[in-house]
Scaffold this active site. Structure first.
Site, PDB file in Angstrom:
ATOM      1  N   TYR A 145      -1.489 -15.881  -4.847  1.00  6.29           N
ATOM      2  CA  TYR A 145      -0.769 -17.149  -4.739  1.00  6.29           C
ATOM      3  C   TYR A 145       0.065 -17.249  -3.472  1.00  6.29           C
ATOM      4  CZ  TYR A 145       2.770 -13.922  -6.326  1.00  6.29           C
ATOM      5  OH  TYR A 145       3.589 -12.828  -6.428  1.00  6.29           O
ATOM      6  N   GLY A 146       0.129 -16.171  -2.681  1.00  2.00           N
ATOM      7  CA  GLY A 146       1.021 -16.161  -1.528  1.00  2.00           C
ATOM      8  C   GLY A 146       0.340 -15.668  -0.270  1.00  2.00           C
ATOM      9  N   THR A 147       0.886 -14.611   0.313  1.00  2.00           N
ATOM     10  CA  THR A 147       0.430 -14.149   1.623  1.00  2.00           C
ATOM     11  C   THR A 147      -0.950 -13.505   1.607  1.00  2.00           C
ATOM     12  OG1 THR A 147       1.542 -12.009   1.404  1.00  2.00           O
ATOM     13  CG2 THR A 147       2.804 -13.812   2.407  1.00  2.00           C
ATOM     14  N   LEU A 148      -1.516 -13.228   0.440  1.00  2.00           N
ATOM     15  CA  LEU A 148      -2.877 -12.696   0.374  1.00  2.00           C
ATOM     16  C   LEU A 148      -3.943 -13.795   0.422  1.00  2.00           C
ATOM     17  CD1 LEU A 148      -2.388  -9.896  -2.307  1.00  2.00           C
ATOM     18  CD2 LEU A 148      -3.031  -9.559   0.086  1.00  2.00           C
ATOM     19  N   GLU A 175       1.608  -4.290  -2.589  1.00  2.00           N
ATOM     20  CA  GLU A 175       2.568  -5.012  -3.421  1.00  2.00           C
ATOM     21  C   GLU A 175       3.682  -4.119  -3.969  1.00  2.00           C
ATOM     22  OE1 GLU A 175       2.613  -8.069  -3.266  1.00  2.00           O
ATOM     23  OE2 GLU A 175       0.578  -8.809  -3.004  1.00  2.00           O
TER      24      GLU A 175
END
Length: 186
Positions: free
Chosen positions: A17-20, A92
């Site tokens: 949902y983010g930087t990946l 993570e």
């Protein structure tokens, strides 16, 4: 034979949902995992329930394991091998108390138009998938929710990345948890 073994290998479904996500700073890991056969992009989706998605220190995105709060969150779904999962867990910080990898229910986005009024309710979708996501660690999640005024995002977009600082460019004498505590106490 190697290709056949990989095809039969256990894969975990991982919601990013983010930087990946594609186009964001840590997507290089996903590209590498795809290149080595340790991940496959399955499509875009969103959470079946509302969750808070907030930004913390350095505009780092955090999904909070507080179902029913926030909004349904948009993201991407990947099938990831055990080797790939180990690399993602390391990024993570699951063994350092940064994030926790826990179950989440997802829906593939419907191609029909919706009016966006699905906040705090089940979101419109075509199919349901059970996956896992990296949530902010429970030791600081509620404080992060309060710090963000109990308001969440529906997606981590280019707008939210304004001010994002890559890990290598953050002060190195502090741990990530130190950065979080400083953010929460400011």
């Amino acid at each position: 034979m190697v290709a056949e073994e990989r095809k039969d290998e256990h894969r975990s479904l991982i919601f990013t949902y983010g930087t990946l996500k594609q186009g964001f700073s840590n997507h290089t890991l996903m590209q590498e995992l795809i290149r080595t056969g340790d991940a496959a992009f399955l499509g875009t989706c969103r959470t079946a329930e509302s969750y808070p998605l907030v930004c913390g220190p350095y505009r780092v995105p955090f999904l909070l394991n507080l179902p029913g709060c926030g909004q349904c969150v948009d993201g991407e779904l990947y099938a990831v091998s055990l080797k790939g999962l180990s690399r993602m867990d390391e990024l993570e910080g699951t063994n350092r108390g940064h994030y926790e990898r826990l179950p989440i229910k997802l829906e593939f986005e419907s191609h029909d138009s919706t009016d966006g009024a699905a906040i705090n309710t089940t979101c419109a979708a075509e199919e349901l998938a059970r996956a896992e996501a990296y949530y902010a660690h429970r030791s600081y999640a509620m404080e992060m929710w309060r710090k963000n005024g109990k308001k969440g995002l529906s997606a981590y977009t280019e707008k939210e990345t304004k001010g994002y600082v890559k890990r290598k460019d953050r002060p190195q004498h502090l741990t990530f948890l130190d950065h979080i505590q400083l953010f929460l106490s400011s």
